[in-house]
Design a protein around this motif. Structure first.
Motif, short mmCIF file in Angstrom:
data_model
loop_
_atom_site.label_atom_id
_atom_site.label_comp_id
_atom_site.label_asym_id
_atom_site.label_seq_id
_atom_site.Cartn_x
_atom_site.Cartn_y
_atom_site.Cartn_z
N LEU A 177 -9.04 2.47 -5.04
CA LEU A 177 -9.10 1.50 -4.36
C LEU A 177 -7.99 2.26 -2.64
N GLU A 227 0.70 -1.51 0.14
CA GLU A 227 0.23 0.03 0.02
C GLU A 227 0.88 1.06 -0.05
N GLU A 280 -6.77 -10.83 2.33
CA GLU A 280 -8.18 -10.48 1.43
C GLU A 280 -7.07 -9.22 0.80
N ARG A 281 -6.36 -8.69 1.68
CA ARG A 281 -5.61 -7.31 1.05
C ARG A 281 -4.66 -7.95 0.17
N GLU A 299 -4.02 -8.42 -7.88
CA GLU A 299 -5.19 -8.25 -9.07
C GLU A 299 -4.41 -7.17 -9.61
N CYS A 300 -3.90 -5.50 -8.73
CA CYS A 300 -3.73 -4.02 -8.78
C CYS A 300 -2.34 -4.69 -9.24
N ALA A 339 -12.52 -1.30 -1.16
CA ALA A 339 -11.82 -2.36 -2.53
C ALA A 339 -12.76 -2.92 -2.98
N SER A 340 -12.37 -3.68 -2.05
CA SER A 340 -13.76 -5.63 -2.63
C SER A 340 -15.01 -5.49 -1.58
N LEU A 369 -5.72 0.57 2.10
CA LEU A 369 -7.35 0.21 1.07
C LEU A 369 -8.13 0.98 1.76
N LEU A 409 -13.53 -7.38 1.48
CA LEU A 409 -12.81 -6.53 2.65
C LEU A 409 -14.04 -5.50 3.37
N ARG A 413 -4.92 -10.26 -1.75
CA ARG A 413 -5.03 -10.67 -3.17
C ARG A 413 -5.55 -9.19 -4.28
N ILE A 414 -6.19 -8.54 -3.37
CA ILE A 414 -6.89 -7.55 -4.00
C ILE A 414 -5.08 -6.54 -4.36
#
Length: 791
Positions: free
Chosen positions: A142, A90, A251-252, A258-259, A153-154, A149, A157, A254-255
Motif C-alpha cells: 500500500l 498514512e 478513495e484513500r 479496508e486496511c 493501491a486500488s 499510498l 485511486l 476507503r482504502i
C-alpha cells in the motif's frame, strides 16, 4: 518494604534511572525504564541480570551485526481502530511498517545467536510468535518509500490520480500562457510567477490592473500592493481538480478503512510486537549503561551476603574521569559471621561513599541491572532495604536533625529482620555525644540480635569497642596516609579507623598551642589509642600488599608449572613414539638381514663355491653389516636438540672452499678463512644463496598475519601458548598494534594475557629492544573483553 519512600533519591538511583531512560530509543523503552522496580524474587532477578549481561556481550561482540531500526509507540492508534469505521492514517501506517520491520530483523537476529551463550536473548525472540510477513507485505504493497499510498493501491485511486495530473498539467499550461500575455501587456512584473492560494493556481497582479485580468481575487499581500487572481479561463478547470481531489481523498479513506478492517483481527499480535520492541529497547538501554560503567553480573546466592570486590560507585565512575581523576575501588564483605560493618575514619575519607556504594549496587542488582564491580563478586537477595542518610529535619513536621534520626531508628528496630539490609550514616550524631553514643550502641545490639545485615559509619569510640567485642559485628577503617596527610579512600575490614583529628587540625593550620591544649584535655590514653589504631592500619596495609603480591606470584607460578607439566607430558609422548618407531625399524632391519644371509648362503651353494660369486655374496653381507652397525649407532646416540640439529645441518650444507697452494689464510681458533686472493688465480663462482628467499618468506608472513587474535573459549594453558607465539609473530612482522579478543567470562584468559604482556614488557625494556603497552578496548567495541596491544 523499602524505607524511606524517597530511598531512590537518597542513594542516587534516580540518576541511574535517568541514564537508562536516555539510552532508550523510544517512549516504549522509556516507559519500561520508569516501571523498573526493586525485586525480591531470586529467579526474576537472576533472569533480568543475566539477560542484561548477555545483551552487553552481544553489543560488544565484533562478529555480530546488531540490527538498527525505528521504534514507535502505536498503542493508542492500534486501540483506536478497534472501533469499526475508524482507521490509521498514512504516517501512522508507515510508522507501524517500520516498527514491524525492526521487530522482524531483531527477532531474526536474536534467533540466530548461540543458544548457549545468549540463551535469554533467544528466549526473548521465541516469545514473539506473531507472523509478521503478511502484515508487512500488505503495508509495503500500500505504501511507497515516503509513507504515502501508492497509485496502484486500488484501480480507482490510480485512475483518479492520473486524471488529476492531466487536469493540473492543462491548468498549468493555461496559466503560463495568460502570465506571458499579461507580462507582454505590462500588467504583471517580468519576474512574477504563478503561486498557490487555497489549493488553486493564481497570478500576482497589482491592484490597479486586477480588472484588466478577469477572474476571482483569492488573497492579497500584507502590504496591499499585490492581489492574487485566479483567471476566469481556468476557474472551471480548477473546480474540476477540486472535485478530483475530493474523490481521491474519499478513495484513500476507503482504502485505509479496508486496511484497518484487515488489521483489526491482528490487534493482539500487533500489541505483542509493541511489547517485544519495548523489551528489546529497555534491555539494550540497560546494557549500554552497563558497558559505560564496565558492569558485570555477580554470582547470586540464596543467603543474605554481600561480597563486592573492586566495587565502584556508578556516579563517580561517570564524573571523576571527566575531572581527570580515578575511582578507587572498594572491597565490601558481609556474611553470616560478620553481618554488620562499623566503618570509622577521617572526615572526607570516603565513609559515606562506601556506604552509598553498597546501597546503590544492591538496589541496581535487585532492579535487574549489572553492577560496576569485579567478576568474583557475590551478592544475596534482601527482602527490604532501610537507609538513614542525610538530614531529614523539617519545620513543618517540627523535626530536628536528631529527631529525624530517632524516627528512622524506631522504624529500623520495629521492622528489621534477617532479610533486611540497613545502612546508617553518621550513626548517633546530632545530640549530646555520650547519650547519643549509648542510644546508638543499644540500637546496634538490637539490629544484631535481629540478624539483620548492615553498614554504619561513625566516629564514636564506644561503637568501635562494641564491634571488637560482639559476634556478628566487625570494624572497618577508611585508610589515611599519615605521612602525606591525605585520605586513600580504601576500606580495610578488621580494625577500627582513626579520625585523625589532631593531624587534620595541624594540616589546616590551627595554632599549635590550641592543638597542644586539646591534646592535654583529652588525655594521653586516648591519643595513644588513636595512634595505635593508625599503626595497626599502616601495618595491616603493608602486609595485605605483601600477601597480594605473594598470591599474584603463586598464581603465575602455578600457571607456569601447569604449562611445563603439559610440555613434559607431550615430550614423553613424543619420546615414546620415537622409541616405538626405532624398535619397529630395528625389527625390520633384522628381518631383512636374516633374509639376505639366507639368500647369500643359497647363492653360494648354487654357485658351488665359485670364487667370483662367493666374493659378490660376501660383499653383500658386508654391506648389510655396515648398514646395521650405522643404524644401531644412530639409535644409541642421544637425540639432538632442535638447535643442535640446525647447527649440524648448517655444517653439512656449508660449502667447503677448494684448497690451493700459495694462498694466504688467517688461522683462527675454530676455522680457517680466506684472507686475500692471488691475482694470478681465477675467482671461484659464489656459492652463497640469494637472500631473496628469506625476504620472500618474511613478505608472505606479513601478508598472512592477522592483527586480531580470537582467544575466546581457550583453556588457560592453551591461551598462554597462543599469546606467546602470537606476540612473537607480531614483533617479527613489525605490527604496530594488534587486538586480542578474550571476552570477559571468568577473567582467567584475560589475566593470562595481561600477565604475559607485563612480563614481555619488562624483558624488552631490560634488553633495550622496545616496549609493549596495552589497555582495554573502547566500550562500544568490546570494552574489558578486548585488549589493545601497542608494540
Amino acid at each position: 518494604m523499602n524505607y524511606p519512600e524517597n530511598i531512590e533519591q537518597k542513594i542516587d538511583f534516580t540518576l541511574i534511572r535517568e541514564w537508562v531512560s536516555k539510552e532508550c530509543d523510544s517512549p516504549l523503552g522509556q516507559e519500561r525504564c520508569g516501571q523498573m522496580q526493586f525485586l525480591t524474587d531470586a529467579s526474576a532477578i537472576t533472569e533480568r541480570v543475566t539477560q542484561t549481561a548477555q545483551m552487553q556481550q552481544a553489543l560488544t561482540d565484533a562478529s555480530l551485526s546488531f540490527p538498527h531500526g525505528d521504534i514507535y509507540d502505536l498503542r493508542e492508534q492500534l486501540h483506536r481502530i478497534r472501533v469499526e469505521g475508524l482507521y490509521m492514517d498514512e504516517p501512522e501506517l508507515f510508522s507501524l511498517l517500520k516498527c514491524l520491520l525492526f521487530a522482524r530483523d531483531m527477532q531474526t537476529f536474536l534467533k540466530g545467536l548461540d543458544p548457549l551463550r545468549y540463551s535469554l536473548l533467544t528466549n526473548m525472540a521465541d516469545k514473539l510468535n506473531t507472523p509478521l510477513a503478511p502484515v508487512t507485505n500488505e503495508l509495503d504493497r500500500l505504501l511507497d518509500r515516503y509513507g504515502e499510498l501508492r497509485d496502484n493501491a486500488s484501480p480507482e485511486l490510480a485512475r483518479l490520480r492520473q486524471e488529476m495530473r492531466k487536469a493540473e498539467g492543462a491548468v498549468a499550461r493555461a496559466i503560463d500562457r495568460i502570465l506571458r500575455q499579461a507580462q507582454a501587456d505590462g500588467l504583471i512584473d517580468k519576474d512574477a510567477a504563478p503561486t498557490l492560494r487555497e489549493g488553486r493556481l493564481v497570478l500576482p497582479v497589482a491592484p490597479a490592473y486586477k480588472r484588466k485580468i478577469g477572474g476571482i481575487v483569492h488573497d492579497e499581500s500584507a502590504s496591499g500592493k499585490t492581489v492574487y487572481i485566479e483567471p476566469q479561463q481556468v476557474i472551471e478547470a480548477n473546480n474540476h481538480i477540486r472535485e478530483l481531489e475530493g474523490a481521491e481523498r474519499r478513495e484513500r479513506i476507503r482504502i485505509l478503512i479496508e486496511c484497518a478492517n484487515r488489521l483489526r483481527p491482528l490487534l493482539g499480535d500487533l500489541m505483542q510486537v509493541q511489547e517485544f520492541v519495548a523489551e528489546v529497547d529497555f534491555v539494550r538501554a540497560k546494557a549500554r549503561v552497563g558497558l559505560q560503567l564496565k558492569s558485570i553480573a555477580p554470582t547470586l546466592v540464596a543467603r543474605p551476603v554481600i561480597r563486592w570486590q573492586q566495587a565502584r560507585h556508578p556516579v563517580l565512575c561517570k564524573r571523576l574521569p571527566e575531572a581527570g581523576k580515578q575511582v578507587v575501588p572498594l572491597d565490601i564483605v558481609l556474611h553470616e559471621g560478620n553481618r554488620i560493618l562499623v566503618i570509622s575514619g577521617p572526615n572526607a575519607g570516603g565513609k559515606s561513599v562506601c556506604l552509598k556504594t553498597a546501597a546503590l549496587l544492591q538496589y541496581m542488582l535487585q532492579c535487574g541491572m549489572t553492577v560496576p564491580a569485579g567478576e568474583a563478586s557475590e551478592a544475596g537477595i534482601f527482602g527490604q532495604l532501610m537507609i538513614d542518610i542525610g538530614d531529614e529535619q523539617s519545620i513543618n513536621n517540627d523535626l530536628s536533625t536528631y529527631s529525624s534520626h530517632l524516627r528512622n531508628m524506631k522504624h529500623f528496630v520495629k521492622n528489621a529482620n534477617a532479610d533486611t539490609l540497613f545502612l546508617i550514616d553518621e550513626f548517633g550524631t546530632g545530640t549530646e555525644p555520650l547519650i547519643g553514643g549509648a542510644i546508638a550502641e543499644s540500637v546496634l545490639l538490637h539490629l544484631n540480635e535481629a540478624h539483620a545485615t548492615g553498614i554504619i559509619t561513625t566516629h564514636y569510640t564506644n561503637l568501635k569497642h562494641l564491634a571488637e567485642q560482639t559476634e556478628g559485628i566487625v570494624n572497618g577503617a577508611m585508610l589515611y596516609d599519615r605521612g602525606a596527610l591525605r585520605p586513600l579512600f580504601q576500606l580495610s575490614i578488621g580494625q577500627a579507623g582513626s579520625s585523625f583529628a589532631i593531624e587534620i587540625a595541624r594540616q589546616i593550620g590551627l595554632p599549635e598551642d590550641i592543638i597542644a591544649q586539646a591534646t592535654a584535655l583529652i588525655g594521653s590514653e586516648h591519643i595513644d589509642y588513636d595512634k595505635q589504631l593508625q599503626d595497626i592500619a599502616r601495618d595491616k596495609r603493608y602486609w595485605e600488599n605483601k600477601r597480594q603480591n605473594i598470591r599474584t606470584r603463586e598464581k603465575h607460578l602455578e600457571e607456569r608449572i601447569a604449562y611445563y607439566e603439559q610440555q613434559i607430558g607431550e615430550i614423553k609422548q613424543q619420546q615414546k613414539a620415537m622409541l616405538n618407531a626405532a624398535k619397529q625399524q630395528a625389527a625390520d632391519i633384522l628381518k631383512q638381514s636374516n633374509a639376505t644371509i639366507e639368500r647369500t648362503i643359497r647363492e653360494i651353494k648354487e654357485a658351488q663355491a665359485d670364487k667370483e660369486a662367493t666374493k659378490k655374496a660376501r660383499a653383500k653381507v658386508e654391506e648389510l653389516k655396515q648398514q646395521v652397525e650405522k643404524t644401531t649407532a644412530r639409535k644409541e646416540k642421544r637425540p639432538l636438540t632442535p638447535k643442535e640439529e640446525r647447527t649440524q645441518t648448517l655444517k653439512e650444507e656449508r660449502p667447503k672452499p677448494e684448497k690451493r697452494s700459495g694462498q694466504s689464510v688467517l688461522h683462527d681458533l675454530s676455522e680457517l678463512r680466506l684472507l686475500t686472493k692471488r691475482p694470478d688465480l681465477p675467482a671461484k663462482p659464489s656459492t652463497a644463496r640469494p637472500s631473496s628467499t628469506v625476504a620472500d618468506q618474511m613478505r608472505r608472513r606479513k601478508l598472512a598475519f592477522n592483527r586480531t587474535l580470537d582467544m575466546r573459549g581457550m583453556r588457560v594453558d592453551e591461551a598462554l601458548e597462543t599469546i606467546i607465539a602470537y606476540i612473537d609473530d607480531a614483533i617479527m612482522v613489525g605490527a604496530e598494534e594488534v587486538t586480542i579478543l578474550h571476552g570477559t567470562g571468568t577473567g582467567a584468559v584475560k589475566q593470562v594475557v595481561r600477565d604475559y604482556l607485563q612480563e614481555k614488557r619488562h624483558a624488552m625494556l631490560k634488553r633495550g629492544t622496545g616496549t609493549i603497552e596495552y589497555h582495554d578496548g573502547d566500550p562500544d567495541r568490546g570494552g574489558a573483553g578486548i585488549t589493545i596491544v601497542e608494540l
